[in-house]
Design a protein around this motif. Structure first.
Motif, PDB file in Angstrom:
ATOM      1  N   ALA A 135       0.741  -1.277   0.026  1.00 21.80           N
ATOM      2  CA  ALA A 135      -0.101  -0.158   0.093  1.00 21.80           C
ATOM      3  C   ALA A 135       0.890   1.157  -0.015  1.00 21.80           C
ATOM      4  N   ASP A 216      -5.126  -3.925  -1.906  1.00 17.90           N
ATOM      5  CA  ASP A 216      -5.073  -4.015  -3.206  1.00 17.90           C
ATOM      6  C   ASP A 216      -6.133  -4.727  -4.015  1.00 17.90           C
ATOM      7  N   ALA A 312      -8.288   2.678   0.936  1.00 16.82           N
ATOM      8  CA  ALA A 312      -8.198   1.746  -0.008  1.00 16.82           C
ATOM      9  C   ALA A 312      -9.883   1.285  -0.532  1.00 16.82           C
TER      10      ALA A 312
END
Length: 340
Positions: A135, A216, A312
């Motif tokens: 990240a 992700d 995210a």
């Protein structure tokens, strides 16, 4: 007018009328303070909605609180868990041991509990550290942001799906699948009294954590799921909400709309940040630029990790809407705006 959250020391078990009671159960060392566990009456013993954190003080509060209301924990018929987090599911196994009660949970969270039980703590730490590195966190900070993993909750005996009725003789308690906070989060609609146990999905003063794990991933959209779930709860109208934290409140639909607007504003702000940048941002960089309840520099490494999970989820929601893209083949992952 909204109530103010009172500290756990000021909380007491309450008869809420209509065969529903609340028992505040402490969460040691957590700013939330307590989980509101609810007992719903049935001719064959009460069914609990959630159970609280697995800690001796929490067990004493739950068993003692039930006793003060005229119940004994040994007579509990079942425990239905709104989601697998430890402040909701932690004591379910101990209640089952004391009473023979069944434990029910949505099938998606039940699968996560199974996976957690099979996953070694050390492997979990390595996974978390690598996820934070991908990240964009510096290696030292990635190592500090993982935190200790709570013991997995008890494996449920029964799984629920959207629309299922909970085994509660004489009442109609229906599971409403509201993913977002977890994949298997459920609210519970007590249809015979038109009241809604909201778990962490709709809280009166704060918004639940909506993260994506690993950060992700590009095959799920938890924030999109959450927003759709808010709309679904809003369709129930201005009924009474019985949340797992803070306080009971009226008009769940209005509060659901407020939470939706909060996230829509956050999405617009994040998109604007990306559009203003000449270079794509990592998840960690985006998180550091977003607005939280305190400045980024004041967040502990663990809270920064949680903030990155939320960033995210917001980036992924924008990506799913076609408003941002991710660069292919780069590590750490980076995002850029696709429209102005």
């Amino acid at each position: 007018m909204k109530s103010r959250r009172r500290p756990y020391a000021e909380q007491r078990p309450h008869d809420l009328g209509g065969g529903v009671w609340s028992v505040p159960v402490p969460i040691p060392g957590n700013p939330l303070g307590y989980t509101l566990v609810y007992a719903v009456e049935s001719p064959q013993g009460p069914v609990l909605v959630d159970a609280g954190w697995n800690h001796p003080d929490a067990w004493d509060a739950l068993s003692g609180g039930l006793r003060s209301l005229g119940f004994d924990v040994s007579g509990v018929r079942g425990v239905v868990i709104t989601h697998f987090h430890p402040d909701h599911a932690g004591l379910a196994g101990q209640v089952r041991d004391a009473s023979g009660a069944w434990i029910a949970m949505h099938e998606n969270d039940a699968e996560l509990v199974r996976l957690m039980s099979e996953y070694a703590a050390r492997d979990h730490d390595d996974f978390q550290t690598d996820m934070l590195r991908r990240a964009g966190a510096a290696p030292a900070e990635a190592g500090q942001a993982t935190g200790a993993r709570p013991a997995p909750p008890a494996t449920p005996d029964r799984v629920l799906r959207d629309g299922d009725l909970v085994d509660l003789p004489g009442r109609k308690l229906r599971a409403v699948h509201t993913p977002g906070h977890t994949p298997g989060h459920i609210c519970l609609h007590l249809e015979d009294a038109d009241r809604l146990f909201t778990g962490d999905h709709v809280l009166p003063g704060i918004t639940p954590h909506i993260g994506i794990y690993p950060f992700d991933r590009d095959d799920v959209d938890p924030l999109g799921d959450f927003l759709a779930s808010l709309d679904r709860i809003g369709e129930l109208g201005s009924i009474e909400a019985l949340p797992a934290h803070e306080w009971i409140f009226q008009d769940v639909a209005t509060r659901a709309a407020e939470i939706r607007h909060h996230h829509e504003d956050k999405l617009e702000h994040l998109h604007a940040l990306l559009a203003e940048r000449a270079e794509p941002l990592t998840i960690w960089e985006a998180a550091a630029m977003m607005t939280w309840n305190r400045p980024w520099d004041d967040l502990s490494p663990m809270l920064r990790g949680m903030a990155a999970g939320e960033a995210a989820a917001h980036l992924r929601a924008l990506e799913a809407a076609g408003r941002v893209g991710r660069l292919a083949g780069v590590d750490p992952v980076r995002f850029h705006a696709l429209d102005s």
